[in-house]
Design a protein around this motif. Structure first.
Motif, PDB file in Angstrom:
ATOM      1  N   ASP A  39       0.817  -1.213   0.000  1.00  0.00           N
ATOM      2  CA  ASP A  39       0.000   0.000   0.000  1.00  0.00           C
ATOM      3  C   ASP A  39       0.853   1.267   0.000  1.00  0.00           C
ATOM      4  O   ASP A  39       2.010   1.267   0.424  1.00  0.00           O
ATOM      5  CB  ASP A  39      -0.913   0.019   1.235  1.00  0.00           C
ATOM      6  N   GLU A  40       0.241   2.327  -0.434  1.00  0.00           N
ATOM      7  CA  GLU A  40       0.867   3.647  -0.482  1.00  0.00           C
ATOM      8  C   GLU A  40       1.387   4.081   0.896  1.00  0.00           C
ATOM      9  O   GLU A  40       2.430   4.722   0.995  1.00  0.00           O
ATOM     10  CB  GLU A  40      -0.164   4.656  -1.001  1.00  0.00           C
ATOM     11  N   VAL A  41       0.682   3.717   1.953  1.00  0.00           N
ATOM     12  CA  VAL A  41       1.087   4.139   3.299  1.00  0.00           C
ATOM     13  C   VAL A  41       2.411   3.514   3.730  1.00  0.00           C
ATOM     14  O   VAL A  41       3.021   3.968   4.693  1.00  0.00           O
ATOM     15  CB  VAL A  41      -0.001   3.832   4.357  1.00  0.00           C
ATOM     16  N   ASP A  42       2.880   2.492   3.014  1.00  0.00           N
ATOM     17  CA  ASP A  42       4.149   1.866   3.365  1.00  0.00           C
ATOM     18  C   ASP A  42       5.361   2.612   2.817  1.00  0.00           C
ATOM     19  O   ASP A  42       6.488   2.298   3.190  1.00  0.00           O
ATOM     20  CB  ASP A  42       4.176   0.410   2.908  1.00  0.00           C
ATOM     21  N   VAL A  43       5.159   3.605   1.965  1.00  0.00           N
ATOM     22  CA  VAL A  43       6.279   4.387   1.437  1.00  0.00           C
ATOM     23  C   VAL A  43       7.032   5.055   2.588  1.00  0.00           C
ATOM     24  O   VAL A  43       8.248   4.860   2.731  1.00  0.00           O
ATOM     25  CB  VAL A  43       5.817   5.404   0.374  1.00  0.00           C
ATOM     26  N   PRO A  44       6.367   5.823   3.464  1.00  0.00           N
ATOM     27  CA  PRO A  44       7.125   6.427   4.572  1.00  0.00           C
ATOM     28  C   PRO A  44       7.661   5.380   5.551  1.00  0.00           C
ATOM     29  O   PRO A  44       8.709   5.587   6.163  1.00  0.00           O
ATOM     30  CB  PRO A  44       6.132   7.362   5.258  1.00  0.00           C
ATOM     31  N   GLN A  45       6.975   4.243   5.677  1.00  0.00           N
ATOM     32  CA  GLN A  45       7.443   3.178   6.573  1.00  0.00           C
ATOM     33  C   GLN A  45       8.790   2.634   6.094  1.00  0.00           C
ATOM     34  O   GLN A  45       9.711   2.464   6.883  1.00  0.00           O
ATOM     35  CB  GLN A  45       6.406   2.053   6.651  1.00  0.00           C
ATOM     36  N   VAL A  46       8.907   2.359   4.800  1.00  0.00           N
ATOM     37  CA  VAL A  46      10.165   1.848   4.249  1.00  0.00           C
ATOM     38  C   VAL A  46      11.270   2.879   4.430  1.00  0.00           C
ATOM     39  O   VAL A  46      12.396   2.543   4.826  1.00  0.00           O
ATOM     40  CB  VAL A  46      10.005   1.462   2.761  1.00  0.00           C
ATOM     41  N   MET A  47      10.965   4.133   4.185  1.00  0.00           N
ATOM     42  CA  MET A  47      11.965   5.191   4.354  1.00  0.00           C
ATOM     43  C   MET A  47      12.396   5.302   5.818  1.00  0.00           C
ATOM     44  O   MET A  47      13.572   5.491   6.123  1.00  0.00           O
ATOM     45  CB  MET A  47      11.419   6.509   3.814  1.00  0.00           C
ATOM     46  N   HIS A  48      11.445   5.145   6.729  1.00  0.00           N
ATOM     47  CA  HIS A  48      11.743   5.196   8.165  1.00  0.00           C
ATOM     48  C   HIS A  48      12.630   4.016   8.575  1.00  0.00           C
ATOM     49  O   HIS A  48      13.610   4.198   9.306  1.00  0.00           O
ATOM     50  CB  HIS A  48      10.442   5.192   8.963  1.00  0.00           C
ATOM     51  N   VAL A  49      12.297   2.825   8.103  1.00  0.00           N
ATOM     52  CA  VAL A  49      13.096   1.646   8.446  1.00  0.00           C
ATOM     53  C   VAL A  49      14.524   1.822   7.923  1.00  0.00           C
ATOM     54  O   VAL A  49      15.493   1.584   8.654  1.00  0.00           O
ATOM     55  CB  VAL A  49      12.453   0.356   7.891  1.00  0.00           C
ATOM     56  N   VAL A  70       6.531   6.057  13.664  1.00  0.00           N
ATOM     57  CA  VAL A  70       6.716   6.066  12.219  1.00  0.00           C
ATOM     58  C   VAL A  70       6.179   7.373  11.665  1.00  0.00           C
ATOM     59  O   VAL A  70       5.008   7.690  11.831  1.00  0.00           O
ATOM     60  CB  VAL A  70       5.987   4.876  11.557  1.00  0.00           C
ATOM     61  N   PRO A  71       7.047   8.155  11.041  1.00  0.00           N
ATOM     62  CA  PRO A  71       6.564   9.425  10.486  1.00  0.00           C
ATOM     63  C   PRO A  71       5.654   9.197   9.293  1.00  0.00           C
ATOM     64  O   PRO A  71       5.912   8.352   8.460  1.00  0.00           O
ATOM     65  CB  PRO A  71       7.847  10.137  10.069  1.00  0.00           C
ATOM     66  N   ARG A  72       4.586   9.904   9.238  1.00  0.00           N
ATOM     67  CA  ARG A  72       3.679   9.877   8.091  1.00  0.00           C
ATOM     68  C   ARG A  72       3.797  11.218   7.384  1.00  0.00           C
ATOM     69  O   ARG A  72       4.123  12.237   7.988  1.00  0.00           O
ATOM     70  CB  ARG A  72       2.225   9.669   8.537  1.00  0.00           C
ATOM     71  N   ALA A  73       3.535  11.208   6.131  1.00  0.00           N
ATOM     72  CA  ALA A  73       3.612  12.444   5.367  1.00  0.00           C
ATOM     73  C   ALA A  73       2.556  13.409   5.887  1.00  0.00           C
ATOM     74  O   ALA A  73       1.373  13.120   5.871  1.00  0.00           O
ATOM     75  CB  ALA A  73       3.401  12.167   3.892  1.00  0.00           C
ATOM     76  N   ALA A  74       3.007  14.534   6.377  1.00  0.00           N
ATOM     77  CA  ALA A  74       2.099  15.555   6.892  1.00  0.00           C
ATOM     78  C   ALA A  74       1.787  16.547   5.777  1.00  0.00           C
ATOM     79  O   ALA A  74       2.636  16.837   4.945  1.00  0.00           O
ATOM     80  CB  ALA A  74       2.746  16.281   8.063  1.00  0.00           C
ATOM     81  N   PRO A  75       0.554  17.035   5.763  1.00  0.00           N
ATOM     82  CA  PRO A  75       0.238  18.033   4.741  1.00  0.00           C
ATOM     83  C   PRO A  75       1.064  19.294   4.963  1.00  0.00           C
ATOM     84  O   PRO A  75       1.303  19.701   6.084  1.00  0.00           O
ATOM     85  CB  PRO A  75      -1.256  18.311   4.965  1.00  0.00           C
ATOM     86  N   ARG A  76       1.555  19.818   3.862  1.00  0.00           N
ATOM     87  CA  ARG A  76       2.377  21.031   3.950  1.00  0.00           C
ATOM     88  C   ARG A  76       1.483  22.251   3.937  1.00  0.00           C
ATOM     89  O   ARG A  76       0.459  22.286   3.279  1.00  0.00           O
ATOM     90  CB  ARG A  76       3.332  21.067   2.771  1.00  0.00           C
TER      91      ARG A  76
END
Length: 82
Positions: A39-49, A70-76
């Motif tokens: 899933d798309e939500v795993d992009v920041p997870q992989v980067m965090h790991v 785990v950091p999630r992409a926050a709206p800018r």
């Protein structure tokens, strides 16, 4: 998305992503053809790991971290875009 797409988007190798998945750090599931679907939500997870590994934590240690770490992409904000 498949592992190749996730690898391109995160800068991690497909082999590393498979390793993270095997360690239980990703929530992938299998498609009918047997391929992993991530899933798309795993992009920041992989980067965090990957970032945490560079800080010398093991996968076993990372697995014990609470999910809120785990950091999630926050709206800018509109100001940060200028």
């Amino acid at each position: 998305m498949n592992i190749g797409e996730l690898a391109r988007r995160t800068g991690s190798s497909a082999r590393s992503i498979r390793h993270y998945d095997k360690a239980g750090l990703l929530a992938s599931h299998r498609r009918d053809n047997g391929y992993r679907d991530i899933d798309e939500v795993d992009v920041p997870q992989v980067m965090h790991v990957a970032r945490t590994i560079r800080l010398c934590f093991s996968l076993e240690e990372i697995a014990t971290f609470p999910p809120c770490d785990v950091p999630r992409a926050a709206p800018r904000s509109p100001r940060s875009r200028t």
